[in-house]
Design an enzyme around this catalytic site. Structure first.
Site, PDB file in Angstrom:
ATOM      1  N   ALA A 157     176.682 -16.381  23.116  1.00  0.00           N
ATOM      2  CA  ALA A 157     176.130 -15.736  24.343  1.00  0.00           C
ATOM      3  C   ALA A 157     176.922 -15.317  25.180  1.00  0.00           C
ATOM      4  O   ALA A 157     177.086 -14.341  25.875  1.00  0.00           O
ATOM      5  CB  ALA A 157     174.686 -16.362  25.085  1.00  0.00           C
ATOM      6  N   CYS A 158     178.224 -16.173  25.369  1.00  0.00           N
ATOM      7  CA  CYS A 158     179.237 -15.992  26.253  1.00  0.00           C
ATOM      8  C   CYS A 158     180.240 -14.887  25.723  1.00  0.00           C
ATOM      9  O   CYS A 158     181.205 -14.551  26.434  1.00  0.00           O
ATOM     10  CB  CYS A 158     180.133 -17.422  26.581  1.00  0.00           C
TER      11      CYS A 158
END
Ligand code: FMN
Length: 180
Positions: A157-158
């Site tokens: 997600a990052c």
């Protein structure tokens, strides 16, 4: 023939992957398992109590000192046939490995009856997964008989890519059934 009903304690912690865990919970309930959930305070920043209550038809455990929860951590360890932390943050995994019991989820772990299966499905950024604290935590937990599931590799997600992604819901479901 009806499958004998088994009790699963499903614990969620503060990871972006909480939404994926809902797919596993829903599948378990549809297959006839009785699922109760316990969460860290930070998990509730990623998922609402109403979702978990709606999926499981049970209230969610968060606070050790809530009226309803007094001594529930002991009762739940008797009730459950299997416990899983999914998704498990780096923070909670390392707290469990250090024997810290400062919230409902970590207190349950110390009260765990070690004859019963306890699974951990990690979900974290690749650097958190590779950190020496986490590496040592995984080894300690495995030495204590905890089954630490693998992680997926790929988009995180990052925006990074690498190890540490939560396994896909189908793979987690299969691990639960296999270990029951
Ligand atoms: C958007 C966002 C996503 C996060 N996802 C993760 C994650 O997947 N894994 C992880 O270990 N920490 C993640 N964190 C950090 C944890 O939420 C943080 O370490 C928190 O203190 C964990 O609390 P808990 O372990 O008590 O639930 C994330 C934080 C934010 C803001």
């Amino acid at each position: 023939m009806l499958r004998p009903k088994k009790n699963i304690l499903f614990q969620l912690t503060g990871s972006i992957a909480c939404y994926k865990a809902c797919g596993v919970i829903s599948r378990l309930v549809q297959e006839g398992y009785d699922v109760k959930t316990a969460v860290t305070e930070n998990a509730l920043k990623f998922i609402g109590k109403s979702t978990l209550e709606g999926l499981t038809h049970h209230a969610v455990y968060v606070d050790t000192f809530e009226d309803r929860s007094a001594l529930e951590h002991i009762e739940l360890t008797k009730w459950m046939d299997l416990a899983i932390v999914c998704p498990a943050t780096a923070n909670v995994m390392n707290k469990l490995a250090a024997g810290v019991a400062d919230d409902f989820v970590t207190t349950l772990f110390l009260a765990w009856d070690q004859k019963k299966p306890y699974l951990i499905a990690p979900a974290m950024n690749r650097n958190m997964w590779a950190h020496p604290a986490t590496r040592r935590g995984v080894k300690t937990l495995e030495d204590w008989g905890v089954k630490v599931l693998g992680t997926g590799k790929g988009y995180q997600a990052c925006g990074d890519a690498g190890e540490g992604r939560l396994l896909e819901p189908e793979a987690i479901y299969k691990e639960i059934i296999k270990n029951l």
